[in-house]
Design an enzyme around this catalytic site. Structure first.
Site, PDB file in Angstrom:
ATOM      1  N   GLU A 286       1.470  -0.977  -0.019  1.00 37.13           N
ATOM      2  CA  GLU A 286      -0.007  -0.323   0.012  1.00 37.13           C
ATOM      3  C   GLU A 286       0.475   1.105   0.571  1.00 37.13           C
ATOM      4  O   GLU A 286       2.076   1.158   1.296  1.00 37.13           O
ATOM      5  CB  GLU A 286      -0.840   0.105   0.788  1.00 37.13           C
ATOM      6  CG  GLU A 286      -1.519   1.209   1.335  1.00 37.13           C
ATOM      7  CD  GLU A 286      -2.232   2.076   0.275  1.00 37.13           C
ATOM      8  OE1 GLU A 286      -2.427   2.813   0.211  1.00 37.13           O
ATOM      9  OE2 GLU A 286      -3.270   1.071  -0.089  1.00 37.13           O
ATOM     10  N   CYS A 357     -13.979  -0.877  -8.339  1.00 41.16           N
ATOM     11  CA  CYS A 357     -15.348   0.048  -8.458  1.00 41.16           C
ATOM     12  C   CYS A 357     -15.353   0.679  -9.147  1.00 41.16           C
ATOM     13  O   CYS A 357     -16.284   1.477  -9.097  1.00 41.16           O
ATOM     14  CB  CYS A 357     -14.600   0.487  -6.537  1.00 41.16           C
ATOM     15  SG  CYS A 357     -13.404   1.532  -7.384  1.00 41.16           S
TER      16      CYS A 357
END
Length: 399
Positions: A286, A357
């Site tokens: 990340e 998404c």
């Protein structure tokens, strides 16, 4: 706007576009129209006629209504208001909920057909609760203008709209939002954590940002520490739904002796899904140092290593011959992109679980995977954003 562009047009709406607008044509030119429904005839005001290839417009009157039209779920976004005075953030709120999901599936179908290659069937878009699609937002962003007006922006604008309701918000968030007074110009985020507390985060236009506030979210019996202004799913049931879906996708795909990767791992939600599915050596990557620090805490009881790095650079830094078991890929709205997909491919994983998404970004990346010899084994889609055009899709790939 060019002088030859008519201010108003009567248009037949033929489809839905990615991004929550609707498609019409005028003298061969595509017109993207807000607040319409396929099958309707509307009168629309041209808002952007500068481009020769397409125009943008806003519905000001419905001449022939769809049977799927309903009063807008958010009164302040309803057709009764001038388009410049309509609150933004619920661009499908004028359509009955079942048909919204049909249209979202259509957008996904068209994206897959255009970018991912032939032969993929879009799944039905499934709800994650049995409500009318209201009361789900645990996170709401509002803005304060120079006159002290608090509200959302108008659609596709930075104009602040005063509102008397927030129907998509959780009830406590909505009540807190309507109580805001005497705020300085800037942005205000309201966040409801799993314990039901509503946190008010003020971001003035100028000045130093305060230190991040840490909250705790819960999924099943596991807690996740996360910055209140950091990334967490917005729908109250979204994190649990994705955790369950990813666990299901991972079933039977975990080699207990392999290294498994959670790319764009955030604070560790899907790493915990990997662990629950039997993974015993997990690397979560990340770019946010704050999120990575939380991931280390959140995953302290499992065999996981949290790395702060951009995913593309991390993959490029791995030694030749590095191999992976299963990779979970949950990129931001822009998608993973070719470099990351090729980096994943180079690790020769047993399977890839891709959480997306954005349907177009997903389709592009699936097209890249398929070009490298990967097969799409399954697709699931979830309506984590009722009354808006967004949806979440999970793809499982193998070779």
């Amino acid at each position: 706007m060019a002088s030859s562009v008519p201010p108003l047009l009567d248009l037949d709406i033929t489809g839905i576009a990615h991004g929550g607008t609707f498609i019409a044509r005028h003298e061969g030119r595509v017109v993207f129209v807000s607040d319409a429904i396929p099958g309707e005839r509307v009168r629309a005001r041209i808002t952007d006629g500068a481009k020769s290839s397409f125009w943008r417009a806003e519905t000001v009157e419905v001449l022939d209504a769809s049977p799927h039209r309903r009063p807008h779920v958010w009164p302040e976004a309803d057709m009764s208001h001038d388009p410049e005075e309509r609150a933004g953030g619920a661009d499908l709120g004028h359509i009955d909920l079942d048909h919204q999901r049909t249209l979202k599936r259509q957008v996904l179908t068209e994206a897959l057909d255009k970018f991912a290659g032939p032969g993929l069937e879009a799944p039905v878009v499934s709800p994650v609760d049995d409500t009318d699609g209201t009361g789900w937002r645990t996170r709401v962003s509002l803005h304060v203008d120079a006159d002290g007006i608090v509200g959302p922006y108008a659609a596709r604008s930075h104009r602040v709209i005063p509102v008397a309701s927030h129907p998509l918000a959780r009830p406590l968030v909505a009540a807190e939002a309507l109580s805001l007074r005497n705020a300085k110009p800037g942005r205000i985020d309201l966040v409801e954590s799993s314990d039901g507390e509503v946190h008010v985060l003020r971001r003035p236009e100028r000045g130093k940002r305060p230190a991040p506030r840490v909250i705790v979210e819960r999924v099943g019996n596991r807690s996740f520490r996360v910055d209140a202004d950091g990334f967490w799913q917005v729908h109250q049931n979204a994190a649990s739904a994705l955790d369950g879906a990813v666990r299901g996708a991972l079933e039977g795909r975990i080699d207990p002796d392999a290294v498994h990767f959670d790319l764009y791992g955030g604070v560790g939600l899907l790493s915990s899904s990997l662990a629950a599915a039997g993974a015993t050596d997990i690397v979560t990557v990340e770019s946010s140092a704050r999120a990575t620090a939380h991931a280390r805490e959140n995953l302290a009881d499992v065999d996981a290593t949290a790395v702060t790095a951009r995913v593309d650079r991390y993959l490029a830094s791995l030694p030749d011959g590095t191999r992976a078991g299963t990779i979970v890929l949950d990129p931001p709205r822009a998608g993973a992109g070719r470099a990351v997909v090729e980096g994943v491919h180079a690790l020769s994983p047993d399977a890839v679980v891709y959480v997306a998404c954005d349907p177009v970004a997903l389709a592009r990346d699936l097209g890249t995977f398929r070009g490298l010899g990967w097969d799409v084994q399954s697709l699931e889609a979830f309506d984590l954003f009722p009354h808006s055009h967004h949806l979440e899709t999970i793809a499982v790939l193998s070779r």
